[in-house]
Design an enzyme around this catalytic site. Structure first.
Site, mmCIF file in Angstrom:
data_model
loop_
_atom_site.group_PDB
_atom_site.id
_atom_site.type_symbol
_atom_site.label_atom_id
_atom_site.label_comp_id
_atom_site.label_asym_id
_atom_site.label_seq_id
_atom_site.Cartn_x
_atom_site.Cartn_y
_atom_site.Cartn_z
ATOM 1 C CD GLU A 71 -11.564 2.389 3.952
ATOM 2 O OE1 GLU A 71 -10.542 2.284 3.239
ATOM 3 O OE2 GLU A 71 -11.526 2.568 5.190
ATOM 4 C CG ASP A 98 -2.109 0.773 1.162
ATOM 5 O OD1 ASP A 98 -2.393 1.301 0.073
ATOM 6 O OD2 ASP A 98 -2.823 0.858 2.183
HETATM 7 O O1 KIV Z 1 -4.481 0.179 4.732
HETATM 8 C C1 KIV Z 1 -5.461 -0.596 4.742
HETATM 9 O O2 KIV Z 1 -5.618 -1.438 5.628
HETATM 10 C C2 KIV Z 1 -6.431 -0.468 3.673
HETATM 11 C C3 KIV Z 1 -7.652 -1.314 3.739
HETATM 12 C C4 KIV Z 1 -8.637 -0.678 4.647
HETATM 13 C C5 KIV Z 1 -8.236 -1.586 2.413
HETATM 14 O O3 KIV Z 1 -6.252 0.324 2.783
#
Ligand code: KIV
Length: 263
Positions: free
Chosen positions: A180, A83
């Site tokens: 989300e 991410d």
């Molecule tokens: O960082 C995270 O955990 C997320 C999820 C909520 C999809 O982006």
């Protein structure tokens, strides 16, 4: 057989609902992997769920890569998605390419996730062979711009914009889309309108897959949980029980006993 981005698309085509979970370390990644979780997200929720920050904003590329490497070492079959943290890609397309590349090159991830309709960057990444998962709706990196963690797409205008963004992102070649904090009927409409599998969190039951933050799923957090999060275990109580039992055994002399001592 390892999960690939094509498998997620096949799940959608077959109408097979699937899950993704977050993980941040080696032991939990190996548990999830062995349980057959097809996709693991090393979420920037690392910031507030593991590192003790109030929001996801402070977590850095180096912290994300450190945890991504641990998750990669713990898994054999899952698709690992890194991410991209706040300001690792919003500054320029070049920064975004460089930092996304670091997730694959230094972190060992198979794909990256970005928040918002970052169309130019997403296209550039896909062109360079970096698979991208989109993320629309309640995007926590924009918490201050949204005025808090609020469900998005409630007005007709916002709903229209979210649907347009989802379709535009879909066209850039994303392999999946996290939705989300979106009303369930809107998430259904988006899911039907895009070819990418949608993965919902607080977006109702009609998405192609569902994701939860692992600490929510396991009941590790202190206090109340968001409406959309269902704790499937109460590990906070279980850990407290184990720790206090150890303390009491040491205080009473019951531990270590003969069975746990060398002679
Ligand atoms: O960082 C995270 O955990 C997320 C999820 C909520 C999809 O982006």
């Amino acid at each position: 057989m390892s999960t690939t981005i094509r498998d997620l698309r096949s799940f959608k085509e077959r109408g097979e609902r699937f899950i993704m979970l977050t993980a941040y370390d080696f032991p939990t990644a190996s548990i999830l992997d062995q349980a057959g979780v097809p996709a693991i997200l090393v979420g920037d929720s690392l910031a507030n769920n593991v590192l003790g920050y109030d929001t996801t904003l402070p977590v850095t590329m180096d912290e994300m890569l450190h945890h991504t490497r641990a998750v990669v070492r713990g898994s054999r079959n899952a698709l690992i998605v890194g991410d991209m943290p706040f300001l690792s890609y919003q500054t320029s397309v070049e920064d975004g390419i460089r930092n996304a590349g670091r997730f694959l090159k230094e972190g060992g991830a198979h794909a990256v996730k970005l928040e918002g309709p970052m169309l130019e960057l997403t296209e550039a990444l896909v062109e360079r062979g970096i698979p991208v998962m989109g993320h629309l709706g309640l995007t926590p990196q924009s918490v201050h711009a949204m005025g808090g963690y609020r469900v998005q797409g409630r007005t007709d205008e916002d709903a229209r914009r979210l649907l347009d963004d989802a379709q535009a992102l879909d066209k850039t070649g994303i392999f999946a889309l996290v939705l989300e904090g979106v009303p369930a009927p809107l998430a259904r409409k988006i899911t039907e309108a895009v070819s990418s599998p949608t993965i919902g969190i607080g977006a109702g039951p009609h998405c192609d897959g569902q994701v939860l933050v692992l600490t929510d799923l396991l009941g590790l957090n202190e206090g109340t949980y968001p409406k959309f999060a269902k704790p499937y275990a109460d590990l906070r109580t279980e850990i407290t029980r184990a720790v206090t039992a150890f303390r009491d055994d040491v205080a009473s002399g019951a531990f270590p006993d003969d069975a746990h001592s060398y002679h």
